[in-house]
Design a protein around this motif. Structure first.
Motif, PDB file in Angstrom:
ATOM      1  N   ASP A 181       0.868  -1.180   0.000  1.00  0.00           N
ATOM      2  CA  ASP A 181       0.000   0.000   0.000  1.00  0.00           C
ATOM      3  C   ASP A 181       0.899   1.222   0.000  1.00  0.00           C
ATOM      4  O   ASP A 181       1.896   1.264   0.722  1.00  0.00           O
TER       5      ASP A 181
ATOM      6  N   HIS B 175       0.350   4.167   1.126  1.00  0.00           N
ATOM      7  CA  HIS B 175       0.147   5.093   2.233  1.00  0.00           C
ATOM      8  C   HIS B 175       0.651   4.463   3.542  1.00  0.00           C
ATOM      9  O   HIS B 175       0.102   3.458   4.009  1.00  0.00           O
TER      10      HIS B 175
ATOM     11  N   VAL C  32      -1.951   3.998   6.297  1.00  0.00           N
ATOM     12  CA  VAL C  32      -2.832   2.849   6.070  1.00  0.00           C
ATOM     13  C   VAL C  32      -2.130   1.552   6.465  1.00  0.00           C
ATOM     14  O   VAL C  32      -2.723   0.674   7.112  1.00  0.00           O
ATOM     15  N   ARG C  33      -0.868   1.421   6.084  1.00  0.00           N
ATOM     16  CA  ARG C  33      -0.124   0.200   6.430  1.00  0.00           C
ATOM     17  C   ARG C  33      -0.055   0.020   7.948  1.00  0.00           C
ATOM     18  O   ARG C  33      -0.280  -1.087   8.457  1.00  0.00           O
TER      19      ARG C  33
ATOM     20  N   ASP D 246      -3.107  -3.354  -2.189  1.00  0.00           N
ATOM     21  CA  ASP D 246      -3.896  -2.166  -2.527  1.00  0.00           C
ATOM     22  C   ASP D 246      -4.059  -2.110  -4.040  1.00  0.00           C
ATOM     23  O   ASP D 246      -3.115  -2.382  -4.786  1.00  0.00           O
TER      24      ASP D 246
ATOM     25  N   SER E   4      -4.760   0.608  -5.908  1.00  0.00           N
ATOM     26  CA  SER E   4      -4.299   1.862  -6.522  1.00  0.00           C
ATOM     27  C   SER E   4      -2.954   2.268  -5.934  1.00  0.00           C
ATOM     28  O   SER E   4      -2.882   2.785  -4.810  1.00  0.00           O
ATOM     29  N   MET E   5      -1.887   2.011  -6.685  1.00  0.00           N
ATOM     30  CA  MET E   5      -0.543   2.383  -6.257  1.00  0.00           C
ATOM     31  C   MET E   5       0.194   3.006  -7.433  1.00  0.00           C
ATOM     32  O   MET E   5      -0.153   2.752  -8.590  1.00  0.00           O
TER      33      MET E   5
ATOM     34  N   GLY F 117      -2.436  -2.569  -8.411  1.00  0.00           N
ATOM     35  CA  GLY F 117      -2.746  -3.886  -7.881  1.00  0.00           C
ATOM     36  C   GLY F 117      -3.210  -4.872  -8.928  1.00  0.00           C
ATOM     37  O   GLY F 117      -2.903  -6.066  -8.843  1.00  0.00           O
TER      38      GLY F 117
ATOM     39  N   LEU G 267      -7.361  -4.896  -1.288  1.00  0.00           N
ATOM     40  CA  LEU G 267      -7.963  -3.825  -0.493  1.00  0.00           C
ATOM     41  C   LEU G 267      -8.107  -2.589  -1.359  1.00  0.00           C
ATOM     42  O   LEU G 267      -7.232  -2.285  -2.175  1.00  0.00           O
ATOM     43  N   SER G 268      -9.196  -1.863  -1.181  1.00  0.00           N
ATOM     44  CA  SER G 268      -9.434  -0.706  -2.041  1.00  0.00           C
ATOM     45  C   SER G 268     -10.306   0.316  -1.340  1.00  0.00           C
ATOM     46  O   SER G 268     -11.108  -0.019  -0.461  1.00  0.00           O
TER      47      SER G 268
ATOM     48  N   SER H 272     -13.371  -3.508   0.809  1.00  0.00           N
ATOM     49  CA  SER H 272     -13.222  -2.060   0.858  1.00  0.00           C
ATOM     50  C   SER H 272     -12.483  -1.672   2.136  1.00  0.00           C
ATOM     51  O   SER H 272     -12.701  -2.274   3.203  1.00  0.00           O
ATOM     52  N   LYS H 273     -11.616  -0.676   2.051  1.00  0.00           N
ATOM     53  CA  LYS H 273     -10.891  -0.209   3.236  1.00  0.00           C
ATOM     54  C   LYS H 273     -11.820   0.422   4.266  1.00  0.00           C
ATOM     55  O   LYS H 273     -11.424   0.626   5.417  1.00  0.00           O
TER      56      LYS H 273
END
Length: 216
Positions: free
Chosen positions: A8, A10, A13-14, A54, A56-57, A62, A81-82, A103-104
């Motif tokens: 991920d 962010h 978030v991690r 994730d 979106s990186m 992903g 995860l998204s 979903s996150k």
């Protein structure tokens, strides 16, 4: 000890995900990476029991990481995860080989349950995704060739869906081809099929559709 790869971009978030793991009593050694290239490099160097990925990186997203993992074969299960809802991506990613999609915004208890199932070698199918899969199966059995106005993106193949997302973000065939190791001509062919399947005419309409449906 259980080894998890957490990809991920962010850091906050991690750290939050690691805290959820700890509070759920999941004793795992977590290897953190911040983009798709780092994730693939880590997978080449280390054996993991599962991957939290994730969608979106920067660089490789992903979807592309998942496809490259599956192309190699014998890779660990992947829980995607998204920030996007299940409606946006779940079916494409499950079909592409993900063991689950979440979903996150889901509750920590749901995330912990999903991770535990994936570590056990099982799929995690949330009630929302189960409903989507059931609807998709019903449509196929009914032989419906026309998708509803809100479901047109679901009839795309995984590869077409990936190209669609990048077109919707304003990328051109050359840029997309370079990222996906495909020729610009191939990307242009995908674009033509995408527009035809979705009954759209221009990239601007693709972008508008993606924005309205929370895909970008």
């Amino acid at each position: 000890m259980t080894r998890l790869l957490l990809a991920d971009d962010h850091a906050v978030v991690r750290k939050g995900l690691i805290q959820i793991l700890r509070e759920a009593g999941i004793d795992a050694e977590v290897h953190e990476v911040s983009d798709g290239h780092e994730a693939l490099a880590a997978l080449r160097e280390t054996t993991f029991d599962a991957v939290l990925l994730d969608i979106s990186m920067p660089g490789k997203g992903g979807i592309e990481v998942l496809k490259q993992m599956r192309a190699r074969g014998d890779q660990p299960p992947v829980l995607v995860l998204s920030m996007h809802s299940e409606e946006a991506y779940a079916l494409h990613l499950i079909r592409a080989g993900a063991a689950g999609y979440l979903s996150k915004e889901s509750a920590p208890a749901q995330l912990a349950e999903a991770i535990k199932k994936v570590l056990q070698g099982k799929r995690y199918i949330s009630p929302e995704v189960a409903e989507l899969l059931a609807d998709s199966l019903s449509q196929r059995q009914a032989g419906s060739d026309e998708a509803d106005e809100d479901d047109r993106h679901r009839q795309l193949s995984s590869r077409e869906f990936e190209v669609f997302l990048q077109l919707a973000q304003g990328l051109g065939p050359t840029e997309i081809g370079r990222a996906m190791n495909l020729s610009a001509k191939t990307i242009a062919s995908h674009r033509s099929r995408i527009l035809r399947k979705m009954r759209l005419r221009t990239n601007a309409e693709l972008t508008l559709y993606a924005s309205r449906h929370g895909l970008i």
